[in-house]
Design a protein around this motif. Structure first.
Motif, PDB file in Angstrom:
ATOM      1  N   LYS A  13       0.749  -1.287   0.080  1.00 15.22           N
ATOM      2  CA  LYS A  13      -0.001  -0.006  -0.134  1.00 15.22           C
ATOM      3  C   LYS A  13       0.715   1.177   0.011  1.00 15.22           C
ATOM      4  N   PRO A  14       0.284   2.224  -0.523  1.00 14.49           N
ATOM      5  CA  PRO A  14       1.161   3.522  -0.334  1.00 14.49           C
ATOM      6  C   PRO A  14       1.271   4.155   1.046  1.00 14.49           C
ATOM      7  N   ARG A  15       2.289   5.028   1.178  1.00 16.89           N
ATOM      8  CA  ARG A  15       2.707   5.401   2.780  1.00 16.89           C
ATOM      9  C   ARG A  15       1.562   6.013   3.438  1.00 16.89           C
ATOM     10  N   HIS A  16       0.616   6.697   2.639  1.00 16.54           N
ATOM     11  CA  HIS A  16      -0.400   7.241   3.548  1.00 16.54           C
ATOM     12  C   HIS A  16      -1.360   6.431   4.143  1.00 16.54           C
ATOM     13  N   ALA A  17      -1.365   5.195   3.726  1.00 13.67           N
ATOM     14  CA  ALA A  17      -2.273   4.048   4.173  1.00 13.67           C
ATOM     15  C   ALA A  17      -1.737   3.599   5.765  1.00 13.67           C
ATOM     16  N   GLY A  18      -0.390   3.676   5.708  1.00  9.47           N
ATOM     17  CA  GLY A  18       0.299   3.594   7.073  1.00  9.47           C
ATOM     18  C   GLY A  18       0.000   4.613   7.938  1.00  9.47           C
ATOM     19  N   HIS A  19      -0.040   5.702   7.387  1.00 10.82           N
ATOM     20  CA  HIS A  19      -0.314   6.990   8.447  1.00 10.82           C
ATOM     21  C   HIS A  19      -1.420   6.928   8.927  1.00 10.82           C
ATOM     22  N   ARG A  20      -2.524   6.718   8.182  1.00 14.39           N
ATOM     23  CA  ARG A  20      -3.956   6.596   8.514  1.00 14.39           C
ATOM     24  C   ARG A  20      -4.189   5.368   9.393  1.00 14.39           C
ATOM     25  N   ALA A  21      -3.474   4.236   9.203  1.00 18.74           N
ATOM     26  CA  ALA A  21      -3.693   3.295  10.117  1.00 18.74           C
ATOM     27  C   ALA A  21      -3.024   3.582  11.628  1.00 18.74           C
ATOM     28  N   GLY A  22      -1.909   4.435  11.448  1.00 18.31           N
ATOM     29  CA  GLY A  22      -1.169   4.839  12.836  1.00 18.31           C
ATOM     30  C   GLY A  22      -1.917   5.869  13.596  1.00 18.31           C
ATOM     31  N   VAL A  23      -3.186   6.448  12.832  1.00 20.08           N
ATOM     32  CA  VAL A  23      -3.913   7.385  13.629  1.00 20.08           C
ATOM     33  C   VAL A  23      -4.948   6.389  14.499  1.00 20.08           C
ATOM     34  N   GLU A  24      -5.211   5.357  13.946  1.00 24.04           N
ATOM     35  CA  GLU A  24      -6.104   4.307  14.605  1.00 24.04           C
ATOM     36  C   GLU A  24      -5.416   3.659  15.876  1.00 24.04           C
ATOM     37  N   THR A  25      -4.045   3.656  15.993  1.00 21.59           N
ATOM     38  CA  THR A  25      -3.266   3.284  17.010  1.00 21.59           C
ATOM     39  C   THR A  25      -3.344   4.378  18.070  1.00 21.59           C
ATOM     40  N   VAL A  26      -3.017   5.620  17.638  1.00 21.91           N
ATOM     41  CA  VAL A  26      -3.024   6.513  18.545  1.00 21.91           C
ATOM     42  C   VAL A  26      -4.425   6.540  19.346  1.00 21.91           C
ATOM     43  N   ARG A  27      -5.516   6.541  18.659  1.00 19.81           N
ATOM     44  CA  ARG A  27      -6.597   6.444  19.331  1.00 19.81           C
ATOM     45  C   ARG A  27      -6.877   5.258  20.342  1.00 19.81           C
ATOM     46  N   ARG A  28      -6.356   4.244  20.060  1.00 21.71           N
ATOM     47  CA  ARG A  28      -6.449   3.178  20.981  1.00 21.71           C
ATOM     48  C   ARG A  28      -5.434   3.304  22.037  1.00 21.71           C
ATOM     49  N   VAL A  29      -4.219   3.925  21.816  1.00 21.59           N
ATOM     50  CA  VAL A  29      -3.115   4.040  22.952  1.00 21.59           C
ATOM     51  C   VAL A  29      -3.625   5.180  23.769  1.00 21.59           C
ATOM     52  N   ILE A  30      -4.184   6.075  23.393  1.00 21.93           N
ATOM     53  CA  ILE A  30      -4.907   7.314  24.090  1.00 21.93           C
ATOM     54  C   ILE A  30      -5.732   6.468  25.292  1.00 21.93           C
ATOM     55  N   GLU A  31      -6.743   5.663  24.860  1.00 21.15           N
ATOM     56  CA  GLU A  31      -7.866   5.131  25.431  1.00 21.15           C
ATOM     57  C   GLU A  31      -7.260   4.205  26.635  1.00 21.15           C
ATOM     58  N   THR A  32      -6.330   3.315  26.055  1.00 19.66           N
ATOM     59  CA  THR A  32      -5.830   2.548  27.111  1.00 19.66           C
ATOM     60  C   THR A  32      -4.964   2.962  28.173  1.00 19.66           C
ATOM     61  N   CYS A  33      -4.039   4.219  27.840  1.00 19.49           N
ATOM     62  CA  CYS A  33      -3.458   4.693  28.599  1.00 19.49           C
ATOM     63  C   CYS A  33      -4.272   5.499  29.563  1.00 19.49           C
ATOM     64  N   GLY A  34      -5.285   6.366  29.238  1.00 22.25           N
ATOM     65  CA  GLY A  34      -6.557   6.865  30.158  1.00 22.25           C
ATOM     66  C   GLY A  34      -6.835   5.723  31.252  1.00 22.25           C
ATOM     67  N   LYS A  35      -7.242   4.489  30.755  1.00 16.79           N
ATOM     68  CA  LYS A  35      -7.882   3.339  31.724  1.00 16.79           C
ATOM     69  C   LYS A  35      -6.657   2.944  32.509  1.00 16.79           C
ATOM     70  N   ARG A  36      -5.497   2.936  32.247  1.00 19.49           N
ATOM     71  CA  ARG A  36      -4.506   2.410  32.993  1.00 19.49           C
ATOM     72  C   ARG A  36      -3.821   3.416  33.897  1.00 19.49           C
TER      73      ARG A  36
END
Ligand code: IPE
Ligand code: MG
Length: 228
Positions: A13-36
């Motif tokens: 895939k093109p690089r921007h697909a990776g950046h978009r997938a990275g945004v999903e990780t950001v959302r998850r990490v924020i949520e988990t860090c908040g809970k932890r």
């Protein structure tokens, strides 16, 4: 957060697909860090050196920053997250700067996780602007050079109202600090993982916490002084 491009490349895939997938990780990490119960999470989103990437990628990253921020601000608000953007934001478009101000103002009174996004940030930039501020104060006669010690200096730095980081996590396999919080990371525990940022799931985050919990932090002392 490193490895978006390689994650995409591995999938053809093109690089921007990776950046978009990275945004999903950001959302998850924020949520988990908040809970932890993490108090402060700082994400290195865009370095002062990232402008040197191809123009199309820089443009894409700016647009993604805008759309992701625009979409996520309300969620952050609901999660009681306080958002701050750290770095020389004056280089961003007026539209993005306006959105940043709105997001920071909206979430300013939240007392949950502090989410700091380093954007157009560099550790050397930070130290340089601190030195410039102090030089101005000396020139104006409101500060004596002898009065400059570590705490006076540190107060001029970005992030100065937050504690130094306990744990630094770099994904994507490189073992470098890449100009991130150079002053503040003096005694930070460093953790490097080969996991690419879009693949950095809760399990990978737990592995980092687990590793951190096994470290002995001596801050220059000997074991016997910090044990017990
Ligand atoms: C990190 O992923 C994202 C940003 C720096 C914006 P990269 O884009 O550096 O991904 P790789 O290193 O090419 O895999
Ligand atoms: Mg990279």
């Amino acid at each position: 957060m490193d490895g978006n491009g390689r994650w995409a490349q591995a999938r053809g895939k093109p690089r921007h697909a990776g950046h978009r997938a990275g945004v999903e990780t950001v959302r998850r990490v924020i949520e988990t860090c908040g809970k932890r119960g993490v108090r402060v999470l700082t994400l290195f989103a865009f370095s002062s050196e990232n402008w040197q990437r191809p123009e199309t990628e820089v443009k894409m990253l700016m647009e993604l920053f805008f759309t992701a921020l625009n979409r996520e601000i309300r969620r952050l608000q609901k999660q009681n997250v306080r958002l701050r953007i750290i770095g020389d934001v004056s280089a961003f478009s007026q539209k993005l700067q306006q959105l940043i101000r709105e997001g920071e103002q909206l979430t300013a009174d939240n007392d949950g996780l502090v989410l700091q996004i380093a954007a157009n940030y560099g550790g050397r930039w930070d130290i340089t602007q601190a030195a410039r501020n102090l030089a101005r104060q000396v020139k104006a006669g409101i500060l004596q050079p002898e009065e400059i010690d570590e705490s006076v200096f540190a107060r001029q730095l970005s992030f100065s109202d937050q504690p130094d980081p306990d744990l630094f996590i770099r994904t994507g396999g490189e073992k470098r600090i890449s100009n991130f919080m150079l002053w503040q990371c003096a005694y930070t525990e460093l953790y490097f993982t080969d996991v690419l940022w879009p693949d950095f799931d809760d399990q990978a985050l737990e592995a980092a916490f687990e590793d951190f919990s096994g470290r002995q932090r001596r801050f220059g002392r000997v074991s016997a002084q910090v044990e017990g």
